[in-house]
Motif scaffolding. Structure first.
Motif, mmCIF file in Angstrom:
data_model
loop_
_atom_site.group_PDB
_atom_site.id
_atom_site.type_symbol
_atom_site.label_atom_id
_atom_site.label_comp_id
_atom_site.label_asym_id
_atom_site.label_seq_id
_atom_site.Cartn_x
_atom_site.Cartn_y
_atom_site.Cartn_z
ATOM 1 N N LEU A 1 54.405 46.000 34.008
ATOM 2 C CA LEU A 1 54.444 44.552 34.100
ATOM 3 C C LEU A 1 53.607 43.958 32.989
ATOM 4 O O LEU A 1 52.484 44.360 32.762
ATOM 5 N N ASP A 2 54.130 43.001 32.262
ATOM 6 C CA ASP A 2 53.372 42.301 31.229
ATOM 7 C C ASP A 2 53.724 40.832 31.335
ATOM 8 O O ASP A 2 54.823 40.423 30.996
ATOM 9 N N SER A 3 52.780 40.045 31.826
ATOM 10 C CA SER A 3 53.058 38.628 32.043
ATOM 11 C C SER A 3 52.901 37.796 30.778
ATOM 12 O O SER A 3 53.240 36.629 30.760
ATOM 13 N N ASN B 1 43.498 44.104 27.295
ATOM 14 C CA ASN B 1 42.748 44.553 28.473
ATOM 15 C C ASN B 1 42.021 43.384 29.135
ATOM 16 O O ASN B 1 40.952 42.973 28.695
ATOM 17 N N ARG B 2 42.601 42.849 30.199
ATOM 18 C CA ARG B 2 42.072 41.671 30.892
ATOM 19 C C ARG B 2 41.727 41.961 32.337
ATOM 20 O O ARG B 2 41.542 41.061 33.124
ATOM 21 N N TYR B 3 41.676 43.214 32.695
ATOM 22 C CA TYR B 3 41.411 43.579 34.082
ATOM 23 C C TYR B 3 40.029 43.078 34.502
ATOM 24 O O TYR B 3 39.134 42.898 33.672
ATOM 25 N N PRO B 4 39.831 42.834 35.798
ATOM 26 C CA PRO B 4 38.528 42.338 36.270
ATOM 27 C C PRO B 4 37.404 43.293 35.869
ATOM 28 O O PRO B 4 37.499 44.503 36.040
ATOM 29 N N GLY B 5 36.368 42.723 35.287
ATOM 30 C CA GLY B 5 35.208 43.506 34.886
ATOM 31 C C GLY B 5 35.279 44.085 33.483
ATOM 32 O O GLY B 5 34.364 44.782 33.058
ATOM 33 N N GLU C 1 25.597 36.892 26.766
ATOM 34 C CA GLU C 1 24.908 37.989 27.442
ATOM 35 C C GLU C 1 24.990 39.240 26.568
ATOM 36 O O GLU C 1 25.736 39.286 25.598
ATOM 37 N N ARG C 2 24.209 40.258 26.918
ATOM 38 C CA ARG C 2 24.158 41.484 26.119
ATOM 39 C C ARG C 2 25.473 42.246 26.130
ATOM 40 O O ARG C 2 25.863 42.846 25.135
ATOM 41 N N PHE C 3 26.175 42.256 27.251
ATOM 42 C CA PHE C 3 27.442 42.959 27.395
ATOM 43 C C PHE C 3 28.501 41.942 27.829
ATOM 44 O O PHE C 3 28.848 41.863 29.002
ATOM 45 N N PRO C 4 29.024 41.158 26.894
ATOM 46 C CA PRO C 4 29.950 40.087 27.258
ATOM 47 C C PRO C 4 31.263 40.598 27.850
ATOM 48 O O PRO C 4 31.698 41.714 27.581
ATOM 49 N N ALA C 5 31.879 39.715 28.635
ATOM 50 C CA ALA C 5 33.151 40.024 29.292
ATOM 51 C C ALA C 5 34.330 39.673 28.384
ATOM 52 O O ALA C 5 34.193 38.949 27.393
ATOM 53 N N GLN C 6 35.495 40.153 28.758
ATOM 54 C CA GLN C 6 36.718 40.008 27.965
ATOM 55 C C GLN C 6 37.004 38.588 27.500
ATOM 56 O O GLN C 6 37.310 38.393 26.315
ATOM 57 N N PRO C 7 36.918 37.556 28.353
ATOM 58 C CA PRO C 7 37.263 36.218 27.852
ATOM 59 C C PRO C 7 36.383 35.774 26.671
ATOM 60 O O PRO C 7 36.883 35.197 25.705
ATOM 61 N N GLU C 8 35.095 36.076 26.739
ATOM 62 C CA GLU C 8 34.205 35.696 25.642
ATOM 63 C C GLU C 8 34.493 36.525 24.388
ATOM 64 O O GLU C 8 34.457 36.004 23.268
ATOM 65 N N ALA D 1 45.756 47.910 30.190
ATOM 66 C CA ALA D 1 46.094 47.220 28.946
ATOM 67 C C ALA D 1 47.255 46.241 29.104
ATOM 68 O O ALA D 1 47.677 45.623 28.143
ATOM 69 N N ARG D 2 47.778 46.090 30.289
ATOM 70 C CA ARG D 2 48.851 45.116 30.532
ATOM 71 C C ARG D 2 48.551 44.301 31.791
ATOM 72 O O ARG D 2 49.462 43.831 32.459
ATOM 73 N N TYR D 3 47.288 44.113 32.084
ATOM 74 C CA TYR D 3 46.892 43.337 33.247
ATOM 75 C C TYR D 3 47.308 41.891 33.035
ATOM 76 O O TYR D 3 47.085 41.331 31.958
ATOM 77 N N PRO D 4 47.913 41.239 34.007
ATOM 78 C CA PRO D 4 48.420 39.873 33.826
ATOM 79 C C PRO D 4 47.327 38.870 33.452
ATOM 80 O O PRO D 4 46.226 38.905 34.008
ATOM 81 N N ARG D 5 47.642 37.995 32.533
ATOM 82 C CA ARG D 5 46.698 36.981 32.046
ATOM 83 C C ARG D 5 46.144 36.137 33.189
ATOM 84 O O ARG D 5 44.971 35.831 33.219
ATOM 85 N N GLY D 6 46.966 35.774 34.127
ATOM 86 C CA GLY D 6 46.531 34.932 35.245
ATOM 87 C C GLY D 6 45.912 35.692 36.407
ATOM 88 O O GLY D 6 45.603 35.108 37.427
ATOM 89 N N GLY D 7 45.736 36.997 36.253
ATOM 90 C CA GLY D 7 45.180 37.791 37.331
ATOM 91 C C GLY D 7 46.256 38.271 38.287
ATOM 92 O O GLY D 7 47.454 38.166 38.002
ATOM 93 N N LEU D 8 45.812 38.779 39.408
ATOM 94 C CA LEU D 8 46.714 39.406 40.348
ATOM 95 C C LEU D 8 46.217 39.123 41.759
ATOM 96 O O LEU D 8 45.025 39.147 42.002
ATOM 97 N N ILE D 9 47.130 38.854 42.668
ATOM 98 C CA ILE D 9 46.757 38.692 44.073
ATOM 99 C C ILE D 9 47.128 39.991 44.773
ATOM 100 O O ILE D 9 48.304 40.397 44.798
ATOM 101 N N LEU D 10 46.132 40.658 45.306
ATOM 102 C CA LEU D 10 46.360 41.920 46.002
ATOM 103 C C LEU D 10 46.384 41.662 47.500
ATOM 104 O O LEU D 10 45.544 40.933 48.033
ATOM 105 N N ARG D 11 47.337 42.251 48.163
ATOM 106 C CA ARG D 11 47.460 42.097 49.608
ATOM 107 C C ARG D 11 47.340 43.473 50.259
ATOM 108 O O ARG D 11 47.908 44.444 49.761
#
Length: 193
Positions: free
Chosen positions: A2-4, A61-65, A91-98, A178-188
């Protein structure tokens, strides 16, 4: 997989010139640096990337964390004092969006986008021994001849397709980091049994 994220429209691309001194594959940390250095040496250089924008690993790579695994200062380009002093990490170890914002900052400050073809994948590359030149073909149908072909494709951006038995017949969503959706994912949660 899946690649959104949708690639940029072809009309928004910068076509690759038919002849180059150097073609860089990839517009991540290494690809942007290579393109900058090649241009600084007066070479006719261009880069291409499958993604619709700069970032390389940090585009895909946009996965949480998702974060740098080393302190941010290690990734700074130190060849231009104004460039690295113009950016302050939160921060010292910035996250993906930054990190992705930093990649945009680099591309814009160095005016690199004008020499990058986005949504463009190299589909073939063959070296002509007689002429000592690479002949490269893209998914856009372009054929480029270049003296140097530099692969800055990284190792964290390309999922392996159909790697596990039964994957092709699986009916659910399969995600690679490496194909995590840009808008995130809702897990059920679902009932097993």
């Amino acid at each position: 997989m899946l690649d959104s994220r949708q690639p940029a429209p072809v009309a928004d691309r910068n076509p690759i010139p038919e002849t180059l001194d150097a073609l860089v594959i990839g517009a991540g940390v290494a690809g942007l640096y290579q393109l900058y250095q090649l241009r600084a040496q007066g070479l006719k250089a261009h880069a291409c990337d499958t993604a619709s924008d700069v970032g390389g690993t940090w585009y895909w790579n946009r996965y949480p964390g998702a974060k740098f695994d080393s302190e941010a200062y290690i990734y700074q380009y130190l060849f231009d004092e104004d460039l690295y002093k113009g950016w302050t990490w939160s921060e010292r170890f910035p996250a993906q969006p930054e990190i992705e914002r930093w990649m945009h900052y680099i591309a814009d400050k160095l005016d690199l986008r004008r020499d990058i073809s986005f949504s463009t994948t190299v589909t073939a590359a063959k070296f002509d021994e007689t002429r000592q030149i690479w002949r490269v073909t893209t998914n856009q149908g372009e054929v480029i001849e270049t003296r140097f072909l530099i692969g800055c494709t990284g190792m964290l951006s390309a999922p392996l397709e159909d790697r596990f038995p039964g994957q092709a017949s699986f009916k659910g969503k399969i995600l690679h980091t490496a194909r995590y959706p840009r808008g995130g994912l809702i897990l059920r949660a679902s009932a097993w049994g």
